[in-house]
Design an enzyme around this catalytic site. Structure first.
Site, PDB file in Angstrom:
ATOM      1  CG  HIS A  27      44.736  56.193  52.423  1.00 29.32           C
ATOM      2  ND1 HIS A  27      45.237  57.012  53.395  1.00 29.32           N
ATOM      3  CD2 HIS A  27      43.597  55.681  52.959  1.00 29.32           C
ATOM      4  CE1 HIS A  27      44.453  57.007  54.458  1.00 29.32           C
ATOM      5  NE2 HIS A  27      43.446  56.204  54.202  1.00 29.32           N
ATOM      6  CB  CYS A  46      45.464  52.803  58.896  1.00 32.91           C
ATOM      7  SG  CYS A  46      43.814  53.013  59.599  1.00 32.91           S
ATOM      8  CG  HIS A  52      42.519  51.554  54.850  1.00 40.05           C
ATOM      9  ND1 HIS A  52      43.859  51.789  55.076  1.00 40.05           N
ATOM     10  CD2 HIS A  52      41.858  52.650  55.307  1.00 40.05           C
ATOM     11  CE1 HIS A  52      44.011  52.972  55.654  1.00 40.05           C
ATOM     12  NE2 HIS A  52      42.807  53.521  55.802  1.00 40.05           N
ATOM     13  CG  HIS A  54      38.771  56.154  54.156  1.00 38.69           C
ATOM     14  ND1 HIS A  54      38.341  55.772  55.407  1.00 38.69           N
ATOM     15  CD2 HIS A  54      40.128  56.081  54.196  1.00 38.69           C
ATOM     16  CE1 HIS A  54      39.380  55.479  56.162  1.00 38.69           C
ATOM     17  NE2 HIS A  54      40.477  55.657  55.448  1.00 38.69           N
ATOM     18  CG  ASP A 105      35.391  59.647  42.521  1.00 35.94           C
ATOM     19  OD1 ASP A 105      35.271  59.068  43.631  1.00 35.94           O
ATOM     20  OD2 ASP A 105      34.535  59.566  41.627  1.00 35.94           O
ATOM     21  CG  HIS A 106      36.026  55.408  41.978  1.00 36.59           C
ATOM     22  ND1 HIS A 106      35.082  56.403  42.097  1.00 36.59           N
ATOM     23  CD2 HIS A 106      35.441  54.266  42.403  1.00 36.59           C
ATOM     24  CE1 HIS A 106      33.951  55.868  42.551  1.00 36.59           C
ATOM     25  NE2 HIS A 106      34.146  54.577  42.752  1.00 36.59           N
ATOM     26  CD  GLU A 150      40.260  58.568  57.726  1.00 36.05           C
ATOM     27  OE1 GLU A 150      41.340  58.545  57.125  1.00 36.05           O
ATOM     28  OE2 GLU A 150      40.162  58.416  58.967  1.00 36.05           O
TER      29      GLU A 150
END
Length: 161
Positions: A27, A46, A52, A54, A105-106, A150
């Site tokens: 995100h 960020c 970037h 997580h 996810d992904h 996070e």
């Protein structure tokens, strides 16, 4: 004192079940309500235009009261008298798959999840999104808490309040 007086002598008993799930997503922290300069100042690295990622860890906690401590007008789910469970973990796992894994996810949260088109994809807002998604799938009053890691040092807790 008979068996029906249990709640008067022992106090309320509450059971919690937590299921842990990990997912990866990227995100960019960026608010459309702020200028580019304000975004850079507030969100720092960020706010990188390329985003970037997580490896998030989410803890989903559901809550039920021991059936012996329930009052007749209680709206809280209970620990089932027959199974002894607050909730079947297999069912919770299916709901987590639907509410977290499939949509998140992904994924690029800002590009792939419509909710974040106009909402900054902070971990706080991610917790709200997950809560709102799960509360629609679970019996009323069962969902207790969403906790998102996070990073090892950045953790958000949301209880629907």
């Amino acid at each position: 004192m008979g068996g029906n007086d249990y709640h008067e002598t022992e106090g309320e008993r509450v059971g919690f079940i937590t299921r842990v799930q990990s997912f990866s997503a990227c995100h960019r922290l960026h608010s459309k309500s702020l200028s580019e300069e304000e975004n850079r100042k507030i969100f720092g690295k960020c706010n990188n235009p390329n985003g970037h990622g997580h490896n998030y860890k989410v803890e989903v906690t559901v809550r039920g009261k021991d059936y012996r401590t329930l009052f007749r007008d209680s709206v809280h789910p209970q620990i089932d008298r027959v199974t002894g469970m607050v909730m079947n973990l297999t069912d919770l796992k299916k709901h987590i798959e639907e509410a977290i894994m499939i949509p998140l996810d992904h994924k690029n949260l800002d590009e792939d999840v419509p909710y974040f088109a106009d909402v900054v994809s902070t971990t706080e807002n991610l917790a709200v999104y997950i809560w709102d998604s799960l509360v629609k799938l679970l019996p009323p009053g069962l969902l207790y808490e969403i906790k998102i890691y996070e990073t090892e040092k950045n953790i958000v807790v949301y209880r629907g309040e």
